[in-house]
Design a protein around this motif. Structure first.
Motif, PDB file in Angstrom:
ATOM      1  N   VAL A 291      43.180  38.166  45.886  1.00  0.00           N
ATOM      2  CA  VAL A 291      42.137  39.196  46.071  1.00  0.00           C
ATOM      3  C   VAL A 291      40.718  38.642  45.974  1.00  0.00           C
ATOM      4  N   THR A 292      40.590  37.343  45.712  1.00  0.00           N
ATOM      5  CA  THR A 292      39.228  36.796  45.575  1.00  0.00           C
ATOM      6  C   THR A 292      38.450  36.933  46.885  1.00  0.00           C
ATOM      7  N   GLY A 293      39.158  36.800  48.003  1.00  0.00           N
ATOM      8  CA  GLY A 293      38.507  36.945  49.311  1.00  0.00           C
ATOM      9  C   GLY A 293      37.852  38.319  49.437  1.00  0.00           C
ATOM     10  N   PHE A 294      38.577  39.329  49.030  1.00  0.00           N
ATOM     11  CA  PHE A 294      38.031  40.688  49.115  1.00  0.00           C
ATOM     12  C   PHE A 294      36.855  40.862  48.152  1.00  0.00           C
ATOM     13  N   GLU A 295      37.000  40.307  46.958  1.00  0.00           N
ATOM     14  CA  GLU A 295      35.940  40.463  45.961  1.00  0.00           C
ATOM     15  C   GLU A 295      34.627  39.876  46.481  1.00  0.00           C
ATOM     16  N   LYS A 296      34.735  38.716  47.140  1.00  0.00           N
ATOM     17  CA  LYS A 296      33.528  38.073  47.688  1.00  0.00           C
ATOM     18  C   LYS A 296      32.961  38.912  48.837  1.00  0.00           C
ATOM     19  N   GLU A 297      33.869  39.369  49.677  1.00  0.00           N
ATOM     20  CA  GLU A 297      33.481  40.108  50.893  1.00  0.00           C
ATOM     21  C   GLU A 297      32.844  41.457  50.545  1.00  0.00           C
ATOM     22  N   ALA A 298      33.449  42.175  49.601  1.00  0.00           N
ATOM     23  CA  ALA A 298      32.993  43.549  49.325  1.00  0.00           C
ATOM     24  C   ALA A 298      32.079  43.639  48.111  1.00  0.00           C
ATOM     25  N   GLY A 299      32.014  42.576  47.332  1.00  0.00           N
ATOM     26  CA  GLY A 299      31.193  42.621  46.122  1.00  0.00           C
ATOM     27  C   GLY A 299      31.760  43.569  45.073  1.00  0.00           C
ATOM     28  N   VAL A 300      33.045  43.785  45.126  1.00  0.00           N
ATOM     29  CA  VAL A 300      33.705  44.693  44.168  1.00  0.00           C
ATOM     30  C   VAL A 300      34.809  43.916  43.461  1.00  0.00           C
TER      31      VAL A 300
END
Lengths: 292, 360
Positions: free
Chosen positions: B51-60
């Motif tokens: 999920v790190t990819g999403f965290e970076k992408e969405a800032g959440v």
């Protein structure tokens, strides 16, 4: 008015927590047992229906599972008593330093988790396990003895191993508390060692034996993991069915009926054991603080 | 002396800061409002690195809350004990009961562009819809439950009838699970795979009889997949209805095989869903997250690290044939024989039958 604090009053807070902790879930189970389930909305409906109780009384599988749990508990408790009693007396007669070592050894099964013990038993009893390797090595068998693992024998062997400390400890404490002068007096009055045992030691250790029997019975009859993981195809338990009914089936009323029926049966059996033990004079003498 | 109040200067500074925040942060209000989402899922689906990819992408930040069982998840949602969960993980087979119980938020598929990349079998499944055809969950991860066996002990690839064959007595194992075990008996009896989870009383009685005859042939009923892997590793069992884990774990140590019976392959599939009570702001982030789960980053990570396939075709052509084979997407015909175990409304009866078999 002056309120005197007796020793018994100190137990009140814990007794209260125990009563509440038992009573509240029990009352909930009783209420749920007459409810119905709306499977469309996944809701329990607070009806009054005796259908689940009728099912309990008419479907033999429930009686079989409960009877099996009771029988399993009784068998384990009896074998544990036969094996644990002489062990406890032997420990009571050891020098004090050895008693400490005996205590540590006795509690060894409890130092590891149940799952670890289960897998360890598989290593010992399995087809490629320790015992089969020794038997084959000695030329006593040509093929692994499959019955050692995944059979009622395995279940009871492991239940016995797990619960033996709960039998030995209370008997040992009872034996330690016996006034040695009573045994000497019996011997002085002409009793042979066996007679002194049957007339003095055994009656006075019955309370310990009783505690052991009840503890081992409750622990064995209520175990789910050992039968299901070591009992093979014979490992069905009422607890597993209750778990399934509460879980995937969402049939809380039927699960409650089964849980209550199991509880009532176990309670009745345990009460009978206690009643039988109280028929012994020695047990009454210890519990009442002297013969009356 | 200890200060007990605030100064006029502090009051003015606070007011100025508040005004500035109001002016400059309107554009990012939604994002600023949601800094963290809690995802209730299985540990295998939600490794932190997935999920790190999403965290970076969405800032959440995605906080992972691992599930112990599907029943526990359902109970937590039903009783309100899961108030902090923002995204949940019902199975495809079990989604219907969450939907019926009104626990899930209706989804707007137009906010999930990657949904168009899903394989048809998942895109069109009615199991995630209510009676009116509204969608409440999105299938995102799937796999097969094959028969796993020891190649050195079997002349030919086993099928479901092998699990009832006296020739292999003492080497077989079935899962201690009413749903799949009774269904397999139904398949062996010739019940079509689309009818096997809605068998009538007569068919169920026949299945029970067959399972009772099978019982003495079994070494044991397995409880967990770790348990079964141990049974294979220690030579207790040579063939079992399984998950793929023992095959992966023991391949290389012993000759393991995996069979996908033609009578029907039991599949499992996890879905993404959001609790019905989730706020609109969080739901917007939830849409971005499911879009991420169906996108290339998660699909690649979960295929290469976890050996699982997403329901999205997004990376299929970029994987080698071997990698495709590992996650069952080399031959798409396998999807034609899928069957999804579904607990029937009379599941209590199935449980009773299963316990009668075990008590026989």
């Amino acid at each position: 008015m002056r309120l005197t604090l007796h020793r018994a009053h100190l137990a009140l807070p814990v007794a209260l927590v125990l009563i509440l902790g038992c009573l509240l879930p029990l009352l909930l189970l009783i209420a749920f047992s007459v409810f119905t389930v709306d499977m469309d909305a996944f809701e329990m409906v607070p009806d009054f229906s005796l259908a689940n109780w009728a099912q309990m009384l008419t479907n033999p599988v429930f009686a079989f599972l409960i009877g099996k749990a009771v029988l399993s508990g009784l068998i384990t408790a009896l074998i544990a008593a036969v094996l644990g009693y002489p062990l406890a007396l032997s420990i009571a007669n050891l020098p004090i330093a050895w008693k400490g070592i005996a205590q540590i050894l006795l509690l060894t099964p409890l130092y590891t988790g149940e799952i670890v013990r289960i897998y360890a038993w598989r290593v010992v009893l399995g087809s490629e396990g320790l015992i089969n390797a020794v038997l084959e090595g000695l030329g006593l068998v040509d093929e692994p003895v499959k019955l050692l693992l995944f059979s009622p024998f395995t279940t009871h062997l492991v239940l016995l191993y797990n619960t033996l400390p709960f039998m030995v400890l209370p008997i040992w404490i009872s034996a330690e508390l016996i006034d040695r002068r009573l045994i000497e007096a019996a011997r002085d009055l002409g009793a042979r060692p066996f007679e002194a045992f049957t007339r003095v030691v055994f009656p006075l250790t019955i309370p310990g034996l009783g505690v052991g029997l009840l503890a081992v019975f409750a622990l064995s009859a209520g175990d789910m993991l050992t039968p299901s993981m070591l009992g093979g195809t014979s490992g069905a338990t009422p607890m597993a069915m209750i778990d399934n009914l509460f879980g995937t089936a969402f049939d809380w009323p039927l699960a409650s009926v089964l849980a209550l029926s199991l509880l009532i049966t176990l309670f009745a059996t345990a009460s009978s054991i206690g009643f039988l033990l109280l028929r012994f004079k020695g047990a009454r003498a210890v519990l009442q603080g002297g013969l009356k | 002396m200890k200060r007990t109040g605030i100064t006029r200067r502090e009051v003015l500074a606070t007011m100025a800061a508040g005004a500035a925040a109001g002016v400059f942060s309107n554009a990012g209000a939604a994002r600023a409002a949601v800094s963290e989402m809690v995802w209730a899922t299985w540990d295998s689906n939600g490794h932190p690195e997935y999920v790190t990819g999403f965290e970076k992408e969405a800032g959440v930040k995605v906080k992972l809350s691992y599930l112990s069982s599907e029943d526990a998840q359902f109970a937590a949602l039903k009783t309100g004990a899961a108030a902090d969960w923002d995204m949940v993980n019902p199975s495809l087979n079990g989604s219907w009961r969450y939907i019926k119980a009104g626990l899930l938020k209706e989804l707007d598929l137009s906010k999930i562009p990657n949904a168009s990349l899903m394989y048809d079998v998942f895109k069109t499944t009615p199991k995630v819809m209510d009676d009116a055809g509204k969608t409440f969950a999105i299938p995102y991860l799937w796999g097969l439950n094959p028969i796993v066996y020891r190649k050195d002990k079997f002349d030919k690839e086993p099928d479901y009838t092998t699990l009832f064959d006296a020739k292999y007595s003492g080497q077989l194992a079935m899962r201690d699970y009413a749903l799949e075990s009774i269904a397999i008996a139904g398949l062996v009896l010739g019940v079509p795979r689309d009818k096997v989870f809605v068998m009538d009383a007569k068919e169920l009685a026949e299945a029970k009889k067959l399972l009772i005859t099978q019982k003495p042939l079994l070494r044991t009923y397995w409880q967990t997949i770790g348990d079964l892997t141990n049974l294979f590793a220690t030579g207790e069992v040579s063939c079992a209805f399984s998950w793929r884990v023992p095959f992966d774990e023991l391949q290389g140590k012993m000759p393991m095989g995996m069979a996908k019976p033609k009578a029907g392959v039991m599949g499992w599939c996890d879905c993404f869903a959001m609790p019905a009570t989730l706020s609109a702001e969080k739901a917007e982030v939830g849409y971005k997250f499911i879009n991420y789960l169906l996108g290339p980053t998660y699909s690649t990570d979960v295929a290469k690290i976890g050996h699982y396939a997403t329901t999205s075709s997004v990376i299929r052509d970029k994987l080698s044939v071997e990698e495709q084979s590992t996650i069952f997407i080399d031959d798409m015909d396998v999807m034609k024989s899928f069957m999804w175990p579904v607990a029937p409304p009379n599941y209590s009866d199935w449980l009773k039958i299963w316990n009668e078999v075990k008590a026989s």
